[in-house]
Design a protein around this motif. Structure first.
Motif, PDB file in Angstrom:
ATOM      1  N   ALA A   1      11.472  18.043  -3.030  1.00 24.75           N
ATOM      2  CA  ALA A   1      10.492  17.429  -2.145  1.00 24.75           C
ATOM      3  C   ALA A   1       9.986  16.144  -2.784  1.00 24.75           C
ATOM      4  CB  ALA A   1       9.326  18.377  -1.875  1.00 24.75           C
ATOM      5  N   GLY A   2       9.668  15.159  -1.941  1.00 23.51           N
ATOM      6  CA  GLY A   2       9.190  13.895  -2.474  1.00 23.51           C
ATOM      7  C   GLY A   2       8.361  13.134  -1.454  1.00 23.51           C
ATOM      8  N   VAL A   3       7.419  12.343  -1.947  1.00 23.82           N
ATOM      9  CA  VAL A   3       6.572  11.521  -1.086  1.00 23.82           C
ATOM     10  C   VAL A   3       7.350  10.278  -0.668  1.00 23.82           C
ATOM     11  CG1 VAL A   3       4.415  10.226  -0.911  1.00 23.82           C
ATOM     12  CG2 VAL A   3       4.492  12.353  -2.238  1.00 23.82           C
TER      13      VAL A   3
ATOM     14  N   ARG B   1       1.807  22.121   4.861  1.00 25.53           N
ATOM     15  CA  ARG B   1       1.675  22.215   6.323  1.00 25.53           C
ATOM     16  C   ARG B   1       0.311  22.775   6.703  1.00 25.53           C
ATOM     17  NH1 ARG B   1       6.160  21.171   9.252  1.00 25.53           N
ATOM     18  NH2 ARG B   1       8.217  21.537   8.332  1.00 25.53           N
ATOM     19  N   HIS B   2      -0.170  23.744   5.945  1.00 22.82           N
ATOM     20  CA  HIS B   2      -1.462  24.363   6.239  1.00 22.82           C
ATOM     21  C   HIS B   2      -2.579  23.330   6.194  1.00 22.82           C
ATOM     22  CE1 HIS B   2      -4.752  27.260   6.263  1.00 22.82           C
ATOM     23  NE2 HIS B   2      -5.221  26.675   5.181  1.00 22.82           N
TER      24      HIS B   2
ATOM     25  N   LEU C   1       2.314   8.077   4.923  1.00 29.84           N
ATOM     26  CA  LEU C   1       3.089   8.782   3.908  1.00 29.84           C
ATOM     27  C   LEU C   1       3.324  10.234   4.314  1.00 29.84           C
ATOM     28  CD1 LEU C   1       1.281   7.443   0.720  1.00 29.84           C
ATOM     29  CD2 LEU C   1       3.434   6.640   1.698  1.00 29.84           C
ATOM     30  N   ALA C   2       4.436  10.774   3.859  1.00 27.30           N
ATOM     31  CA  ALA C   2       4.769  12.168   4.169  1.00 27.30           C
ATOM     32  C   ALA C   2       5.485  12.784   2.984  1.00 27.30           C
ATOM     33  CB  ALA C   2       5.644  12.244   5.420  1.00 27.30           C
ATOM     34  N   LEU C   3       5.465  14.093   2.958  1.00 26.23           N
ATOM     35  CA  LEU C   3       6.243  14.828   1.961  1.00 26.23           C
ATOM     36  C   LEU C   3       7.561  15.218   2.625  1.00 26.23           C
ATOM     37  CD1 LEU C   3       5.965  15.892  -0.967  1.00 26.23           C
ATOM     38  CD2 LEU C   3       5.373  18.101   0.014  1.00 26.23           C
TER      39      LEU C   3
ATOM     40  N   VAL D   1      10.083  16.297   7.241  1.00 30.17           N
ATOM     41  CA  VAL D   1       8.867  15.751   6.653  1.00 30.17           C
ATOM     42  C   VAL D   1       7.618  16.477   7.140  1.00 30.17           C
ATOM     43  CG1 VAL D   1       9.877  13.461   6.374  1.00 30.17           C
ATOM     44  CG2 VAL D   1       8.608  13.979   8.452  1.00 30.17           C
ATOM     45  N   VAL D   2       6.607  16.477   6.269  1.00 33.19           N
ATOM     46  CA  VAL D   2       5.267  16.968   6.593  1.00 33.19           C
ATOM     47  C   VAL D   2       4.298  15.848   6.258  1.00 33.19           C
ATOM     48  CG1 VAL D   2       3.522  18.730   6.182  1.00 33.19           C
ATOM     49  CG2 VAL D   2       5.947  19.317   5.985  1.00 33.19           C
TER      50      VAL D   2
END
Length: 303
Positions: free
Chosen positions: A143-145, A290-291, A264-266, A155-156
């Motif tokens: 996972a990465g920003v 996500r939470h 930005l997203a993860l 993406v989240v």
């Protein structure tokens, strides 16, 4: 061929050299060199070439690393998947981030994650947007920003920050309530070579102007120093404000007009990449993010 050899070969590639791999893996540098040399002897071909700028994979080496990465990952998944079946998350979580996003956006999530899952080791790499995407694609991280849009990635959302104009103290626009991008086009401009570059160029196109690129720099701290020295102006994300707060008043940040934001997203390893399926630790981290990001479902109104 031993798993330890494959693991050290992957470490050499991921960390850019034998010395860095040795430090990360907790072994001596000669031990890493011997392991890779032994593997090359066993396979009958050169896998890694050392150079002034680090290591370079040969074509056989590139193929070997892809399979070595999968072998190591599947071996590690035996233990972590069995533990996950009993409700315990273990193993390693490999993350990547943009330097301006780590402290404000990612660190709080990592802290909460490690509180919930203390048996997971978290490893973090920092780099530019292109670095993060490359690490995701080859499976060096799970996972990465990244800066949106990010086509092809799961993406989240993490949030957004405002882009601001950076000006030398005493500049005619330093007291303006907001600075048009068109006004910056009249000045020597210092352009980032990192993830904000496409966003800045898009803003200039939207304003119908062409920036006069006087300098380019990778690190935000270098851009801020050049602005403070009067070499030009720039645009930077507010998440990096620590870089200009320590300039003793040599740099002024002003809002842009119209406002410009970076989202930005993860991002998680795509299913078609060398990373394959996510580990239990990465799945747990995605649930946590996500939470915090997705709105809770609406509750029915009382009758």
């Amino acid at each position: 061929m031993r798993l330890s050899q494959l693991r050290l070969l992957v470490a050499v590639v991921d960390h850019g050299g034998f010395t860095a791999a040795a430090e990360r893996m907790g072994v001596s540098q000669p031990a890493v060199s011997r392991a890779v040399a032994s593997l090359e002897s066993e396979l009958g071909t050169r896998l890694v070439v050392r150079g002034r700028d680090g290591v370079r994979l040969t074509e056989p080496g590139r193929r070997a690393v892809a399979h070595a990465r999968e072998a190591v990952r599947h071996f590690d998944l035996v233990r972590t998947e069995v533990a996950a079946a009993t409700g315990e998350v273990t193993g390693e979580l490999r993350l990547a981030s943009l330097p301006t996003a780590t402290a404000a956006l990612l660190a709080p999530r990592i802290a909460e994650f490690t509180d919930r899952h203390p048996r997971v080791r978290v490893r973090l790499l920092e780099g530019f947007d292109r670095d993060v995407r490359a690490w995701l694609e080859r499976g060096a991280v799970e996972a990465g920003v990244v800066t949106l849009p990010a086509p092809g990635l799961d993406v989240v959302g993490l949030g957004s920050d405002e882009m601001v104009a950076l000006l030398p103290a005493g500049h005619p626009l330093a007291d303006a309530p907001a600075v048009p991008v068109s006004a910056l086009a009249k000045e020597p401009f210092i352009l980032s070579t990192g993830g904000c570059r496409p966003l800045v160029r898009h803003a200039a196109r939207q304003a119908g102007v062409e920036l006069h690129i006087a300098f380019e720099a990778a690190e935000l701290s270098a851009i801020v120093t050049m602005v403070g020295s009067g070499l030009g102006v720039s645009i930077a994300p507010t998440l990096g404000r620590g870089a200009w707060r320590n300039t003793e008043g040599a740099v002024v940040a002003r809002p842009l007009h119209p406002p410009l934001h970076r989202t930005l997203a993860l991002a998680f390893s795509p299913a078609g990449s060398e990373a394959g399926d996510l580990s239990p630790a990465a799945r747990a981290f995605r649930r946590l993010v996500r939470h915090h990001t997705e709105p809770e479902p609406a509750r029915p109104a009382p009758v």
